[in-house]
Motif scaffolding. Structure first.
Motif, PDB file in Angstrom:
ATOM      1  N   MET A   1       0.829  -1.190   0.000  1.00  0.00           N
ATOM      2  CA  MET A   1       0.000   0.000   0.000  1.00  0.00           C
ATOM      3  C   MET A   1       0.868   1.246   0.000  1.00  0.00           C
ATOM      4  SD  MET A   1      -3.246  -0.937   2.468  1.00  0.00           S
ATOM      5  CE  MET A   1      -2.286  -1.702   3.779  1.00  0.00           C
ATOM      6  N   LYS A   2       0.251   2.346  -0.344  1.00  0.00           N
ATOM      7  CA  LYS A   2       0.902   3.646  -0.306  1.00  0.00           C
ATOM      8  C   LYS A   2       0.599   4.277   1.046  1.00  0.00           C
ATOM      9  CE  LYS A   2       1.365   7.759  -3.245  1.00  0.00           C
ATOM     10  NZ  LYS A   2       0.838   8.423  -4.479  1.00  0.00           N
ATOM     11  N   VAL A   3       1.645   4.494   1.863  1.00  0.00           N
ATOM     12  CA  VAL A   3       1.463   4.932   3.245  1.00  0.00           C
ATOM     13  C   VAL A   3       2.096   6.308   3.434  1.00  0.00           C
ATOM     14  CG1 VAL A   3       1.884   4.380   5.671  1.00  0.00           C
ATOM     15  CG2 VAL A   3       1.514   2.529   4.012  1.00  0.00           C
ATOM     16  N   ALA A   4       1.265   7.297   3.784  1.00  0.00           N
ATOM     17  CA  ALA A   4       1.765   8.636   4.078  1.00  0.00           C
ATOM     18  C   ALA A   4       2.147   8.698   5.558  1.00  0.00           C
ATOM     19  CB  ALA A   4       0.706   9.683   3.769  1.00  0.00           C
ATOM     20  N   VAL A   5       3.405   8.987   5.839  1.00  0.00           N
ATOM     21  CA  VAL A   5       3.904   9.087   7.216  1.00  0.00           C
ATOM     22  C   VAL A   5       4.008  10.561   7.575  1.00  0.00           C
ATOM     23  CG1 VAL A   5       5.806   8.565   8.783  1.00  0.00           C
ATOM     24  CG2 VAL A   5       5.150   6.910   7.018  1.00  0.00           C
ATOM     25  N   LEU A   6       3.240  10.975   8.584  1.00  0.00           N
ATOM     26  CA  LEU A   6       3.231  12.367   9.025  1.00  0.00           C
ATOM     27  C   LEU A   6       4.220  12.549  10.162  1.00  0.00           C
ATOM     28  CD1 LEU A   6      -0.601  13.178   9.167  1.00  0.00           C
ATOM     29  CD2 LEU A   6       0.917  13.071   7.195  1.00  0.00           C
ATOM     30  N   ALA A   7       5.050  13.581  10.074  1.00  0.00           N
ATOM     31  CA  ALA A   7       6.078  13.816  11.084  1.00  0.00           C
ATOM     32  C   ALA A   7       6.152  15.294  11.423  1.00  0.00           C
ATOM     33  CB  ALA A   7       7.437  13.335  10.576  1.00  0.00           C
ATOM     34  N   GLY A   8       6.694  15.588  12.605  1.00  0.00           N
ATOM     35  CA  GLY A   8       6.913  16.971  13.015  1.00  0.00           C
ATOM     36  C   GLY A   8       5.806  17.462  13.917  1.00  0.00           C
ATOM     37  N   GLY A   9       5.075  18.459  13.450  1.00  0.00           N
ATOM     38  CA  GLY A   9       3.941  18.975  14.214  1.00  0.00           C
ATOM     39  C   GLY A   9       4.268  20.254  14.967  1.00  0.00           C
ATOM     40  N   ARG A  10       3.230  20.817  15.573  1.00  0.00           N
ATOM     41  CA  ARG A  10       3.319  22.131  16.211  1.00  0.00           C
ATOM     42  C   ARG A  10       3.729  22.071  17.678  1.00  0.00           C
ATOM     43  NH1 ARG A  10      -2.382  24.823  14.959  1.00  0.00           N
ATOM     44  NH2 ARG A  10      -1.491  26.428  16.323  1.00  0.00           N
ATOM     45  N   SER A  11       3.763  20.901  18.259  1.00  0.00           N
ATOM     46  CA  SER A  11       3.997  20.813  19.699  1.00  0.00           C
ATOM     47  C   SER A  11       5.489  20.861  20.029  1.00  0.00           C
ATOM     48  CB  SER A  11       3.393  19.526  20.258  1.00  0.00           C
ATOM     49  OG  SER A  11       4.257  18.429  20.070  1.00  0.00           O
ATOM     50  N   SER A  12       5.781  20.915  21.335  1.00  0.00           N
ATOM     51  CA  SER A  12       7.162  20.908  21.806  1.00  0.00           C
ATOM     52  C   SER A  12       7.850  19.579  21.533  1.00  0.00           C
ATOM     53  CB  SER A  12       7.207  21.211  23.304  1.00  0.00           C
ATOM     54  OG  SER A  12       6.440  20.261  24.028  1.00  0.00           O
ATOM     55  N   GLU A  13       7.094  18.578  21.117  1.00  0.00           N
ATOM     56  CA  GLU A  13       7.648  17.259  20.832  1.00  0.00           C
ATOM     57  C   GLU A  13       7.954  17.065  19.346  1.00  0.00           C
ATOM     58  OE1 GLU A  13       5.712  14.085  23.399  1.00  0.00           O
ATOM     59  OE2 GLU A  13       4.316  15.742  23.662  1.00  0.00           O
ATOM     60  N   HIS A  14       8.122  18.166  18.628  1.00  0.00           N
ATOM     61  CA  HIS A  14       8.400  18.135  17.196  1.00  0.00           C
ATOM     62  C   HIS A  14       9.609  17.260  16.872  1.00  0.00           C
ATOM     63  CE1 HIS A  14       8.474  20.092  13.124  1.00  0.00           C
ATOM     64  NE2 HIS A  14       9.779  19.832  13.224  1.00  0.00           N
ATOM     65  N   ASP A  15      10.712  17.469  17.584  1.00  0.00           N
ATOM     66  CA  ASP A  15      11.934  16.721  17.282  1.00  0.00           C
ATOM     67  C   ASP A  15      11.798  15.240  17.627  1.00  0.00           C
ATOM     68  OD1 ASP A  15      13.180  18.984  16.334  1.00  0.00           O
ATOM     69  OD2 ASP A  15      14.098  19.480  18.264  1.00  0.00           O
ATOM     70  N   VAL A  16      11.100  14.942  18.723  1.00  0.00           N
ATOM     71  CA  VAL A  16      10.841  13.543  19.080  1.00  0.00           C
ATOM     72  C   VAL A  16      10.057  12.867  17.958  1.00  0.00           C
ATOM     73  CG1 VAL A  16       9.767  11.995  20.751  1.00  0.00           C
ATOM     74  CG2 VAL A  16      10.883  14.088  21.541  1.00  0.00           C
ATOM     75  N   SER A  17       9.074  13.606  17.411  1.00  0.00           N
ATOM     76  CA  SER A  17       8.277  13.068  16.305  1.00  0.00           C
ATOM     77  C   SER A  17       9.143  12.749  15.091  1.00  0.00           C
ATOM     78  CB  SER A  17       7.182  14.062  15.920  1.00  0.00           C
ATOM     79  OG  SER A  17       6.581  13.715  14.695  1.00  0.00           O
ATOM     80  N   LEU A  18      10.077  13.623  14.774  1.00  0.00           N
ATOM     81  CA  LEU A  18      10.947  13.378  13.615  1.00  0.00           C
ATOM     82  C   LEU A  18      11.735  12.084  13.792  1.00  0.00           C
ATOM     83  CD1 LEU A  18      12.358  16.953  12.880  1.00  0.00           C
ATOM     84  CD2 LEU A  18      10.397  15.809  11.816  1.00  0.00           C
TER      85      LEU A  18
END
Length: 331
Positions: A1-18
């Motif tokens: 399947m084609k899977v879009a992975v969303l990363a980052g975001g507006r919160s203080s946990e931006h780097d953790v998300s990356l």
């Protein structure tokens, strides 16, 4: 399947998300799926490569079959992003709008469990407006919790803004620190028990729990703070947790029960205290836990016989299963 992975975001946990998203992309690709990268900037802008995305309700996301949001904190795991993905009409990994919002609010989550007599540490909620107008009354009411207590923003994650107040004199500054991040704060009584975490996976009636792991602090911290979580050498995960087999099964059963009770789907990590070697207390449920290869959620599944690529594959399949089940009924 084609899977879009969303990363980052507006919160203080931006780097953790990356960092989490990098591991998810590898796992999804190793499972044989096509990965589409989507970066959400700190200002909320969505980008795919150099392209700034404009989203259309009902239009999906870049032709993806599934969206895998790997976002932590507000605007990522609090139900807002999930509502947007519902409007885009695309399957997505993880809990839906209500469960995401409920579990993000630590007070509402604890009240739902309290209504079902699920054992927890004592706690109290404090609103910023009341703290500003009646600080003495608030401190008197919190005194019943004793000390030490943990003071936390009620709707953040990853230990941001959390302080341990070891005396009444430290409680006021701890509240001020937490209110810098949220207008609602939770104060939790201290538990001397072992910190134990359990990963959960599934949808509907087919939900399973991993082998539980025990958090052991190794970096000199006296509680599981942000540095202990994200600094190399700050903690050690002992798997399985050093508990009797019966207690381990109690943890797994309660993890699944909590997951189902609050309406989760896909994945979650449930955190516990285990006191006196046998009394199991639910502390929190994280609907989008950290997902690096060294994070607790995937490591517990790896110890349970489900390595990262297979785990990602299961989560993508569960997202499609839930989407089809929910779209099969008339609105």
């Amino acid at each position: 399947m084609k899977v879009a992975v969303l990363a980052g975001g507006r919160s203080s946990e931006h780097d953790v998300s990356l960092n989490s998203a990098a591991a998810v992309r590898e796992g999804v690709a190793e499972a044989g799926h096509e990965v589409v990268d989507v970066l959400i900037e700190r200002d909320g802008t969505w980008r795919h490569g150099d392209e700034v995305l404009a989203l259309t309700p009902g239009g999906g996301l870049l032709g993806a079959d599934v969206v895998f949001p790997v976002l932590h904190g507000p605007f990522g795991e609090d139900g807002t992003l999930q509502g947007l993905l519902e409007l885009l009409d695309v399957p997505y990994v993880g809990a839906g709008v209500l469960a995401s919002s409920l579990c993000m609010d630590k007070i509402v989550f604890k009240e739902v469990l309290a209504a079902a007599d699920v054992p927890q540490v004592p706690y109290a909620g404090v609103h910023l407006a009341r703290w500003r107008t009646e600080p003495e009354a608030v401190l008197r009411e919190l005194a019943v919790l004793g000390t030490p207590v943990f003071v936390k923003p009620a709707r953040l994650g990853s230990s941001v803004g959390i302080a341990k107040a070891s005396s009444e004199a430290e409680l006021g500054p701890a509240l001020d620190g937490a209110f810098a991040h949220d207008s609602l704060v939770i104060v939790e009584g201290f538990s001397p028990g072992l910190e134990v975490e359990c990963s959960v996976l599934g949808f509907g009636t087919a939900v399973e729990a991993s082998v539980p792991g025990e958090i052991v602090l190794t970096g000199g911290a006296d509680w599981y703070d942000y540095e202990a979580k994200y600094t190399d050498g700050g903690m050690e995960l002992v798997v399985p947790a050093r508990l009797d087999d019966r207690v381990i099964e109690d943890v797994r059963r309660l993890a699944v029960d909590t997951f189902v009770r609050v309406g989760c789907s896909g994945l979650a990590r449930v955190d516990f205290f285990v006191e006196d070697g046998h009394r199991v207390l639910v502390n929190e449920l994280n609907t989008l836990p950290g997902f690096t290869r060294t994070s607790v959620y995937p490591k517990l599944w790896e110890h349970s016989g489900l390595p990262l690529p297979q785990l990602c594959d299961r989560l993508v399949a569960l997202a499609v299963e839930r989407f089809n089940a929910e779209r099969s009924v008339a609105f």
